[in-house]
Enzyme design. Structure first.
Site, mmCIF file in Angstrom:
data_model
loop_
_atom_site.group_PDB
_atom_site.id
_atom_site.type_symbol
_atom_site.label_atom_id
_atom_site.label_comp_id
_atom_site.label_asym_id
_atom_site.label_seq_id
_atom_site.Cartn_x
_atom_site.Cartn_y
_atom_site.Cartn_z
ATOM 1 N N SER A 57 0.433 -0.664 -0.558
ATOM 2 C CA SER A 57 -0.039 0.093 0.170
ATOM 3 C C SER A 57 1.344 0.942 -0.297
ATOM 4 C CB SER A 57 -1.127 -0.030 0.865
ATOM 5 O OG SER A 57 -1.795 0.688 1.042
ATOM 6 N N ASP A 109 -9.812 -4.273 -5.554
ATOM 7 C CA ASP A 109 -9.324 -3.343 -4.588
ATOM 8 C C ASP A 109 -10.450 -2.342 -4.398
ATOM 9 O OD1 ASP A 109 -8.274 -1.963 -3.063
ATOM 10 O OD2 ASP A 109 -5.993 -3.175 -3.926
ATOM 11 N N HIS A 124 -7.659 -5.774 -0.242
ATOM 12 C CA HIS A 124 -6.336 -4.450 -0.793
ATOM 13 C C HIS A 124 -5.884 -5.267 0.712
ATOM 14 C CE1 HIS A 124 -4.405 -0.854 -1.368
ATOM 15 N NE2 HIS A 124 -4.061 -1.170 0.487
#
Length: 664
Positions: free
Chosen positions: A96, A218, A246
């Site tokens: 991320s 996602d 995610h």
């Protein structure tokens, strides 16, 4: 900053061994524990390192809003970690927002990074006219407002959305709890920096070879955002994972491991596993097409064991190469011939019959059961076993599919935790014992001073009384015989007082005398000779004779021969104090039942010795005469106990027999 300071500040934990270090960076609101399902898979061929960003996990970094006002501040922290990992370049795996932190760090110091692996990356979360990042400015403002006003509600809502696996609420709960553990001030600030950052211009400047892992469906990073990162990185490869959400490293760690193995296969071929073919060039740059391994290849060469067996009877009907390798035989020798329970150790077979089978029949699945299989060499191998029932065409349960993970590393960690707990419990017990010993010693000191006060009074009173008689009536009414008798009593009392002082000094120094010493052999004849020499003046003054029998010499195992000789002398002095003048003590040595003995036999005692106990606890303390408390016996008993021996006493009418026992 020193290497050790950086490791401590960022709570860096190393595992595995290899010439290349894999550094795992967690995303927003998480800590290093999110990589627990992925990083152990690489410990056989690489050194792995996990760490915590400021405000997360065990990080000791001080938060500074100025330093961390942009992702560059976090990139500098990452560079500190990489420098502390050693001189060689590292492979960085970032999830991320940590993916863009890795890009910024690699742009600044490209020589520090061998490769980058970006899991669910986004260069910008905000939409604009020609870019879809997934959020509008109003969306971001609403998210940040909710975080400011209702942190727990924000955590619960965002965790379920980010994880994207409603059938596995445990994952969302774990993520929400992680959000709530983060320092609140850091959480609000980091969220604003994360969602408002725009690193699209940094991508073309980054020349490090990179793998982009994109999840399906996602909610945080749309597929177009992942594609954008891939297209604008000069040396990028792109893999679209089958899992949704995610956080694939939590929801589908095996799939992440396979993709990373393929990308790193040329760095350590032995770890390539299921991804060997992909690492050889099956991933195509540019066009978003990936030639995946066949299903059979993934099944056979997976980093976990797969097995299927009939629910009735347990006969194995399919087993992959990984599981077959664990048990040390070809799959063909197991299928149709072995039952699943035959592969288990005895204890695990009981777990299978009493727990796993009933659960499979009632609820159709079991998760992460701790079991153990028997290898070909007879050694056990711990596994974490999950199983699910498959029904036939009629809906009747017929087959059980098993996924098994090697739990050797987890068991080692659990055993180390048990050992650490045991060490802590032993240390606590030792501390309690030390405290009790200190309290007992303090109480003993008080008793010792009180008892010695009484012991000293008797000879001092004799000296004082007879001295006053001689001073008050010099030459008047005191015959020469009486004067000589007074002086003799004064002299005897003074001698006894000196002996008491010597015994008290020995008694107070006993524990330190032999502490920490090892045992060595010493002959009984030599010990006895030394003891007689020390006690000689007292024996001569008391007029007590000793006769040592001619016996073969025997050896004893003692820590300090000098202390043992002093113990022998103490016993002889006590006998001399109580024996009639002109009496004889017979002494002999012997060996019996693994012990060496020195026996002393005296047949003419004027007063009782009593048992060899602590004289300060003895009955009748305040009714003894000039012979005193028998402190010499206590000295001898304590010395011998510290040497691993004992002092034994047996009295008979008019006499006593004392035995000194020592380990031989």
């Amino acid at each position: 900053m020193s290497q050790l300071d950086a490791l401590a500040r960022h709570n860096v934990r190393f595992a595995g061994a290899g010439s290349v270090t894999l550094v795992f960076g967690h995303g927003y609101g998480c800590d290093q524990s999110v990589w627990r399902f992925v990083s152990p898979a690489f410990e056989a061929g690489f050194r792995t390192a996990v760490f915590d960003y400021v405000g997360a996990g065990g990080s000791r970094c001080s938060f500074n809003a100025g330093r961390y006002g942009e992702l560059e501040g976090y990139a500098e922290d990452l560079l500190e970690v990489c420098r502390a990992c050693g001189p060689g370049p590292v492979v960085f795996i970032g999830h991320s927002v940590s993916a863009m932190i890795g890009v910024l760090a690699a742009k600044r110091e490209p020589e520090r990074f061998l490769r980058l692996i970006l899991v669910a990356p986004s260069a910008c979360y905000l939409n604009d006219a020609h870019y879809v990042g997934g959020f509008t400015e109003d969306d971001i403002d609403a998210l940040l407002d909710l975080l400011d006003t209702d942190r727990q509600g924000w955590a619960a809502t965002m965790a379920a959305t980010i994880m994207g696996h409603p059938e596995r609420p445990d994952l969302a709960r774990e993520l929400a709890a992680s959000f709530c553990r983060m320092d609140p001030a850091v959480a609000r600030h980091f969220a604003r920096v994360t969602f408002t950052s725009d690193n699209r211009a940094d991508l073309p400047q980054m020349q490090t070879r990179t793998l982009v892992l994109q999840c399906s469906q996602d909610a945080i990073v749309p597929e177009s955002a992942g594609e954008y990162v891939h297209r604008h990185l000069p040396r990028s490869e792109w893999v679209r994972l089958a899992t949704t959400g995610h956080c694939p490293h939590l929801s589908a760690p095996d799939e992440v491991v396979v993709a990373i193995r393929a990308f790193l296969a040329d760095l350590h071929p032995a770890t390539a596993g299921a991804g060997a073919g992909a690492g050889a060039g099956s991933v195509v740059r540019g066009p978003l097409r990936v030639s995946q391994d066949s299903a059979d290849e993934i099944y056979e060469q997976a980093p976990c064991g797969y097995l299927s067996f009939l629910i009735d009877g347990g006969t194995v009907v399919r087993i992959n190469a990984t599981f077959a390798q664990w048990i040390g035989g070809p799959a063909s020798g197991v299928v149709g011939s072995w039952r699943f329970q035959d592969l288990l150790t005895t204890a695990s077979r009981i777990v299978y019959e009493t727990r796993m089978v009933p659960l499979l029949r009632i609820q159709g699945r079991t998760d992460a059961a701790a079991m153990e299989i028997t290898r070909a060499d007879g050694r056990g191998m711990p596994l974490l076993v999950s199983a699910a029932v498959k029904a036939d065409a009629s809906g009747r349960p017929s087959l059980v599919r098993v996924t098994a993970l090697d739990a050797t590393a987890y068991r080692r960690q659990a055993e180390e935790l048990v050992r650490a707990r045991n060490r802590a419990e032993r240390a606590e017990a030792a501390a309690r014992q030390a405290q009790a010993a200190a309290e007992a010693a303090d109480a003993g000191k008080t008793r010792f001073l009180a008892a010695m006060n009484h012991e000293f009074r008797t000879p001092i009173s004799i000296i004082s009384g007879f001295s006053e008689l001689l001073l008050e009536r010099p030459g008047r009414g005191v015959t020469e015989d009486a004067r000589q008798s007074y002086l003799a009593d004064i002299r005897a009392a003074a001698d006894h007082l000196l002996e008491l002082l010597e015994d008290a000094t020995r008694y107070s120094k006993l524990d330190a005398a032999v502490h920490g010493q090892g045992r060595r052999r010493s002959g009984l004849h030599a010990l006895l000779k030394a003891g007689l020499r020390l006690a000689g003046p007292s024996l001569k003054k008391a007029g007590m004779n000793t006769v040592v029998a001619a016996e073969p010499d025997h050896a004893a195992l003692v820590k300090d021969p000098g202390s043992v000789a002093e113990a022998i002398a103490c016993v002889l002095r006590e006998l001399a104090r109580r024996a009639s003048s002109g009496s004889t003590t017979q002494i002999r040595s012997r060996h019996e039942s693994g012990y060496a003995f020195i026996d002393m036999h005296c047949g003419a005692l004027q007063s009782s010795l009593g048992p060899p106990q602590d004289p300060l606890q003895a009955a009748g303390l305040h009714s003894r005469g000039l012979h005193g408390a028998g402190l010499g016996m206590a000295v001898a008993e304590r010395v011998l106990r510290l040497q691993g021996g004992r002092l034994q006493s047996r009295e008979f009418p008019g006499g006593a027999c004392l035995s000194i026992r020592l380990p031989a």
